[in-house]
Design an enzyme around this catalytic site. Structure first.
Site, PDB file in Angstrom:
ATOM      1  CG  ASN A   1      -9.061   0.351   0.461  1.00  0.00           C
ATOM      2  OD1 ASN A   1     -10.165  -0.146   0.272  1.00  0.00           O
ATOM      3  ND2 ASN A   1      -8.461   1.100  -0.441  1.00  0.00           N
TER       4      ASN A   1
ATOM      5  NE  ARG B   1     -11.819  10.247   0.661  1.00  0.00           N
ATOM      6  CZ  ARG B   1     -11.079   9.264   1.154  1.00  0.00           C
ATOM      7  NH1 ARG B   1     -10.242   9.508   2.156  1.00  0.00           N
ATOM      8  NH2 ARG B   1     -11.183   8.049   0.664  1.00  0.00           N
TER       9      ARG B   1
ATOM     10  CG  ASP C   1      -2.014   7.656   0.361  1.00  0.00           C
ATOM     11  OD1 ASP C   1      -0.939   7.983  -0.177  1.00  0.00           O
ATOM     12  OD2 ASP C   1      -3.123   7.994  -0.076  1.00  0.00           O
TER      13      ASP C   1
ATOM     14  CG  ASP D   1      -1.660   1.219   1.490  1.00  0.00           C
ATOM     15  OD1 ASP D   1      -2.320   1.692   0.548  1.00  0.00           O
ATOM     16  OD2 ASP D   1      -1.599   1.756   2.613  1.00  0.00           O
TER      17      ASP D   1
ATOM     18  CB  SER E   1      -1.939   3.737  -4.064  1.00  0.00           C
ATOM     19  OG  SER E   1      -2.382   4.856  -3.342  1.00  0.00           O
TER      20      SER E   1
END
Length: 285
Positions: free
Chosen positions: A243, A129, A86, A84, A172
């Site tokens: 996630n 977002r 972030d 991943d 990501s």
């Protein structure tokens, strides 16, 4: 079948207490001390039959991480590591950096809070977002890239993986505009992320193509493994949140890195110090 259990930390003293639960049946113990982190690798002639729940509890109390590779990864190096981005390969969140430049930090954080509360799934929260970024000039992407904080040890992990013939993929829920330059900087081989739509040098507030969500991360791991003829049992997935759970379930070894409780519970393998190259202790000789 031989096996190993690995304790890892940036504080060597934190390895002592959980180590007491691993010594009794160990054939040997090897240590790695890099200056930034340390690992104690306990080797067993057969599968470890001790109380891993106790080991993990003791490690959690001291701040140490625990890695317990199974199958081929107990004795062989990985063929593929998928990370991943972030809060895993970086200490920053791409959407938050862009929101700051758009002057929409508050709006984005409110959407994130709704997603965390279960009111929105990932795709819905991402679209909400990104909508907040409408009208943002593309120049802000470069500023966000410069503001990205890369996790210590990221480039070192890639180098160590390449030394044993493994590829490194970055997957990501963030954006290609930030993930691709990161991959180039640290030497990662593969990337998958979301594409921001840009028209006349401004973000439209939309993403292009399929969204990289929880399920897509697992799909990319399987796709990359197949493309490189790597048995899934020789893959490692590294992440920090909900996630990442599908790719955790898919990989041969799941590692929760500086992670949220839901990821720690799912992976059961942890690195708690902020040195992501500690992952290489899995195959260190």
């Amino acid at each position: 079948m031989s096996s190993r259990v690995i304790l890892v930390s940036d504080d060597r003293s934190s390895l002592r207490a959980p180590g007491t639960a691993l010594w009794p049946h160990a054939a040997c113990m090897r240590g790695i001390h890099t200056g930034d982190w340390a690992a104690h690798i306990f080797e067993y002639a057969m599968s470890f039959d001790g109380n891993m729940t106790q080991v993990r509890a003791l490690a959690a109390q001291t701040g140490a991480g625990v890695l317990h590779p199974h199958g081929p990864l107990a004795t062989e190096p990985p063929g593929l590591i998928v990370c991943d981005v972030d809060s895993t390969m970086t200490r920053t969140e791409a959407i938050d950096l862009l929101a700051e430049y758009a002057g929409k930090a508050k709006e984005v954080s409110e959407v994130t809070a709704r997603a965390m509360a279960g009111e929105l799934d990932f795709a819905e929260s991402l679209n909400e977002r990104v909508k907040c970024l409408e009208g943002l000039h593309v120049g802000a992407i470069e500023e966000a890239r410069k503001a990205t904080v890369i996790t210590p040890g990221a480039a070192e992990l890639v180098t160590a993986a390449h030394q044993v013939g493994a590829a490194v993929g970055l997957v990501s829920g963030g954006f290609t505009a930030l993930v691709n330059p990161l991959a180039e900087e640290i030497g990662a081989d593969l990337t998958a992320a979301n594409e921001l739509e840009i028209v006349d040098d401004h973000l439209t507030g939309r993403v292009v193509g399929d969204i990289v969500d929880r399920a897509a991360k697992a799909t990319w791991l399987r796709r990359w493994a197949k493309g490189r003829n790597v048995d899934l049992r020789r893959t490692i997935a590294v992440g920090d949140g909900a996630n990442d759970l599908d790719m955790f379930a898919t990989a041969g070894l799941a590692i929760a890195f500086c992670a949220k409780p839901v990821a720690v519970a799912a992976a059961r393998n942890t690195i708690r110090c902020e040195r992501i190259d500690a992952v290489r202790s899995v195959w260190a000789q």
